[in-house]
Design a protein around this motif. Structure first.
Motif, PDB file in Angstrom:
ATOM      1  N   LEU A   1       0.892  -1.114   0.138  1.00 44.68           N
ATOM      2  CA  LEU A   1      -0.089  -0.052   0.152  1.00 44.68           C
ATOM      3  C   LEU A   1       0.817   1.575   0.426  1.00 44.68           C
ATOM      4  O   LEU A   1       0.049   2.663   0.519  1.00 44.68           O
TER       5      LEU A   1
ATOM      6  N   ASN B   1       3.070   0.912   7.097  1.00 46.87           N
ATOM      7  CA  ASN B   1       2.156   1.664   7.169  1.00 46.87           C
ATOM      8  C   ASN B   1       2.181   1.964   8.546  1.00 46.87           C
ATOM      9  O   ASN B   1       1.876   2.830   9.069  1.00 46.87           O
TER      10      ASN B   1
ATOM     11  N   ASP C   1      -5.354   4.654  12.175  1.00 47.46           N
ATOM     12  CA  ASP C   1      -5.562   3.503  11.260  1.00 47.46           C
ATOM     13  C   ASP C   1      -6.094   1.995  12.594  1.00 47.46           C
ATOM     14  O   ASP C   1      -6.921   1.905  12.065  1.00 47.46           O
TER      15      ASP C   1
ATOM     16  N   ARG D   1     -12.466   0.674   2.918  1.00 49.04           N
ATOM     17  CA  ARG D   1     -11.735   0.268   4.022  1.00 49.04           C
ATOM     18  C   ARG D   1     -12.598  -0.240   5.362  1.00 49.04           C
ATOM     19  O   ARG D   1     -12.042  -1.090   6.009  1.00 49.04           O
TER      20      ARG D   1
ATOM     21  N   HIS E   1      -9.544   6.499   3.123  1.00 48.03           N
ATOM     22  CA  HIS E   1     -10.482   7.130   4.139  1.00 48.03           C
ATOM     23  C   HIS E   1     -11.481   7.715   4.121  1.00 48.03           C
ATOM     24  O   HIS E   1     -10.424   8.809   3.165  1.00 48.03           O
TER      25      HIS E   1
ATOM     26  N   GLY F   1       4.040   7.659   1.701  1.00 44.15           N
ATOM     27  CA  GLY F   1       3.045   6.498   1.814  1.00 44.15           C
ATOM     28  C   GLY F   1       1.758   6.745   1.756  1.00 44.15           C
ATOM     29  O   GLY F   1       0.906   5.797   2.282  1.00 44.15           O
TER      30      GLY F   1
ATOM     31  N   CYS G   1      -3.481  11.458   9.379  1.00 42.12           N
ATOM     32  CA  CYS G   1      -3.212   9.849   9.376  1.00 42.12           C
ATOM     33  C   CYS G   1      -1.923   9.247  10.857  1.00 42.12           C
ATOM     34  O   CYS G   1      -1.963   8.558  10.738  1.00 42.12           O
TER      35      CYS G   1
HETATM   36  N1  LIG Z   1      -5.798   7.738   7.924  1.00 42.27           N
HETATM   37  C1  LIG Z   1      -4.813   7.426   6.856  1.00 42.27           C
HETATM   38  O1  LIG Z   1      -6.130   8.200   5.448  1.00 42.27           O
HETATM   39  N2  LIG Z   1      -4.838   6.942   6.879  1.00 42.27           N
HETATM   40  C2  LIG Z   1      -3.389   6.485   5.810  1.00 42.27           C
HETATM   41  C3  LIG Z   1      -2.935   5.501   5.087  1.00 42.27           C
HETATM   42  C4  LIG Z   1      -2.192   4.775   4.171  1.00 42.27           C
HETATM   43  C5  LIG Z   1      -1.086   3.490   3.807  1.00 42.27           C
HETATM   44  N3  LIG Z   1      -0.846   3.623   2.881  1.00 42.27           N
HETATM   45  C6  LIG Z   1      -3.154   2.944   3.660  1.00 42.27           C
HETATM   46  O2  LIG Z   1      -3.146   2.667   2.141  1.00 42.27           O
HETATM   47  O3  LIG Z   1      -3.691   2.243   4.562  1.00 42.27           O
END
Ligand SMILES: NC(=O)NCCC[C@H](N)C(=O)O
Length: 411
Positions: A38, A157, A163, A236, A272, A395, A401
Motif C-alpha cells: 500500500l 504503514n 488506522d 477500508r 479513508h 505513504g 493519518c
Molecule cells: N488515515 C489514513 O488515511 N491513513 C493513510 C494510510 C495510508 C496507507 N498507505 C494505507 O494505504 O493504508
C-alpha cells in the motif's frame, strides 16, 4: 480524573498523541512489493525521519505530549511478563502465516533471543530469509514463492497510527483492517491497552475489538462531538462493521447516540474518510470537492437507536445540512481542498491536502506542499502549522493519518 484515553471531539485541545517514528520498515522493500504494501514509492529514510521528528516537535512545541508506539509496545510486553510476550509472539507468527512447523520454530527462536524492544523493532521492520541460518524444507515453505526474500513482511504503514485503532470517548476501537499488509499492526495496540501500566486496569472501554472479519479503519472514524461520530463507508470500512460499532456504542454508557455514515469513492487515493474530509473547527471542515456530486450531494445515512431495538437509518444527500442538524449549527463552512480548482484539488488531495490534524479549535497541522489549500485555510481564519512532507507523503497519508489522539480537552 481524565482517563488515559479521552477523546470527545476532532478539535479539542490535543493533550496526548501516539506516533510511530518511521524506521527500516519504510525502506525494507522493493518496487514490486509496493502495491501489496500500500505504498506508492519508497521513502528515503533519513529524510522521512527528519520530517517525522519535525512533526513531533511541532506538536510538542504546542503543548502536546508525544508517545511512541514502538516504545509503548515493548514496555507493555515487558509489563505483561513472559506469558504475555509468548502469546504475542505466537499470534504475530500465526498472523504472518506460521502457526506451527519448522519455520515457526526457527523464527520464534530467532526473535526470542532478542530484548523485547529489539524483537518489536524486528517484527515491525520485517525478517528476511537470509537473516536466519535456516533453509525450510517443509510443505508450507514449498508452497511459497521460492525467491521471495521475506519470512515476515515489513510493516511500512505503522507510522499511520490513526488506522489500527481509534479513540472514541473513554475508549477505543481496535480495528480489524482490510488488507493483510496492515492487519498485524493492531496487535501492538491490543497489547498496549491490556498490559501497559499507563492503560491497563483504567476502565477503558473497547467498543469493538480486533477479533472480527468485518472491516473498519481509524481513518474512517471521526469524532465530531461527544455524541456524534462520522464514519466513512469506504474501501477500508464496511457497512456491517459500522452497524456493529453503532450497536456497541448505543447500548453502552459511551454517550454516543448518532453515527453519520458517509459513502466515499472506493479507491486508493481516497481510502479513508479523513483523506477527503476533516473537522477543523466547531463549524469548519475541509472537503475534497471530488467526493461531492452535483449540488454538493453525497450519500449519507444517519444511524440512531430505533425504538424497536433495531438501528434506525435515515438516508440523506445534503452533507452540509446533515452536519448542521447533527451538530446543532446555524451555519457551516465547508472549505474545498485546492480552492475548487480541479487540477489543484486532485493534486493536493493526492498529497493529503484534506488530511488536516486539528490540535485545537481552528488550529491545524498540514503538509507544507499543499500550499493552495493551506492559503485558503488561512483565508478562512484558521491558524495553519505546516510540516515537512517530501518523503512522508509517499505513504499516502498526512498529519491526521500519522497521529492517534489519546487525550483531548473537552470543548
Ligand atoms: N488515515 C489514513 O488515511 N491513513 C493513510 C494510510 C495510508 C496507507 N498507505 C494505507 O494505504 O493504508
Amino acid at each position: 480524573m481524565t482517563k488515559p484515553i479521552h477523546v470527545t471531539s476532532e478539535i479539542g485541545k490535543l493533550k496526548t498523541v501516539l506516533l510511530k517514528r518511521p524506521d527500516v520498515e519504510v525502506e525494507n522493500f522493493t518496487p514490486d512489493m509496493m502495491p501489496r504494501l500500500l505504498f506508492d514509492d519508497i521513502p528515503y529514510l533519513p529524510t522521512a525521519q527528519k520530517e517525522h521528528d519535525y512533526f513531533a516537535d511541532t506538536l510538542r512545541d504546542n503543548g502536546v505530549e508525544v508517545l511512541y508506539l514502538e516504545k509503548l509496545a515493548a514496555e507493555a510486553l515487558d509489563a505483561g511478563g513472559d506469558e504475555v510476550k509468548n502469546t504475542f509472539l505466537e499470534t504475530m507468527l500465526a498472523e504472518s502465516g506460521y502457526a506451527a512447523g519448522v519455520t515457526h520454530d526457527a523464527l520464534k527462536e530467532y526473535l526470542s533471543t532478542m530484548t523485547t524492544q529489539a524483537m518489536v523493532n524486528k517484527i515491525m521492520g520485517g525478517i528476511r530469509k537470509n537473516e536466519l541460518d535456516f533453509v525450510p524444507r517443509d510443505l508450507v515453505s514449498a508452497a511459497e514463492e521460492e525467491d521471495y526474500e521475506f519470512f515476515m513482511d515489513p510493516m511500512p504503514n505503522l507510522y499511520f497510527t490513526r488506522d489500527p485503532a481509534a479513540s472514541i470517548g473513554d475508549g477505543l476501537s481496535i480495528n480489524h483492517m482490510t488488507f493483510p499488509a496492515r492487519q498485524r499492526e493492531s496487535l501492538f495496540m491490543e497489547n498496549i491497552i491490556k498490559y501497559h501500566p499507563r492503560f491497563a486496569n483504567q476502565g477503558l472501554q473497547v467498543w469493538r475489538d480486533w477479533n472480527h472479519t468485518t472491516r473498519i479503519e481509524g481513518g474512517d472514524e471521526l469524532v465530531l462531538s461527544d455524541t456524534v461520530l462520522a464514519i466513512g463507508v469506504s474501501q477500508r470500512t464496511s457497512a456491517d462493521a459500522i452497524e456493529d460499532i453503532a450497536r456497541n456504542l448505543f447500548s453502552s454508557d459511551s454517550g454516543y447516540e448518532k453515527i453519520i455514515a458517509i459513502r466515499i469513492p472506493h479507491n486508493h487515493a481516497m481510502m479513508h474518510l479523513d483523506t477527503v474530509f476533516t473537522m477543523i473547527n466547531k463549524d469548519q471542515f475541509t472537503v475534497h470537492p471530488g467526493i461531492l456530486g452535483e449540488g454538493g450531494h453525497i450519500d449519507t445515512w444517519t444511524i440512531t437507536q430505533g425504538s424497536d431495538g433495531e438501528l434506525s437509518l435515515d438516508h440523506r444527500t445534503d452533507l452540509k445540512q446533515v452536519l448542521k442538524d447533527a451538530l446543532h449549527l446555524d451555519d457551516l463552512d465547508l472549505i474545498p481542498t485546492g480552492n475548487g480548482d480541479p487540477i489543484i484539488a486532485g493534486r493536493e488531495q493526492w498529497n493529503d491536502g484534506s488530511n488536516t490534524l486539528a490540535i485545537a479549535p481552528g488550529v491545524v497541522v498540514t503538509y507544507n506542499r499543499n500550499y493552495v489549500s493551506n492559503q485558503l485555510l488561512r483565508e478562512h481564519g484558521l491558524k495553519v502549522l505546516e510540516v515537512l512532507s517530501s518523503e512522508l507523503s509517499r505513504g499516502r497519508g498526512g498529519p491526521r493519518c500519522m497521529s492517534m489522539p489519546l487525550v483531548r480537552e473537552d470543548l
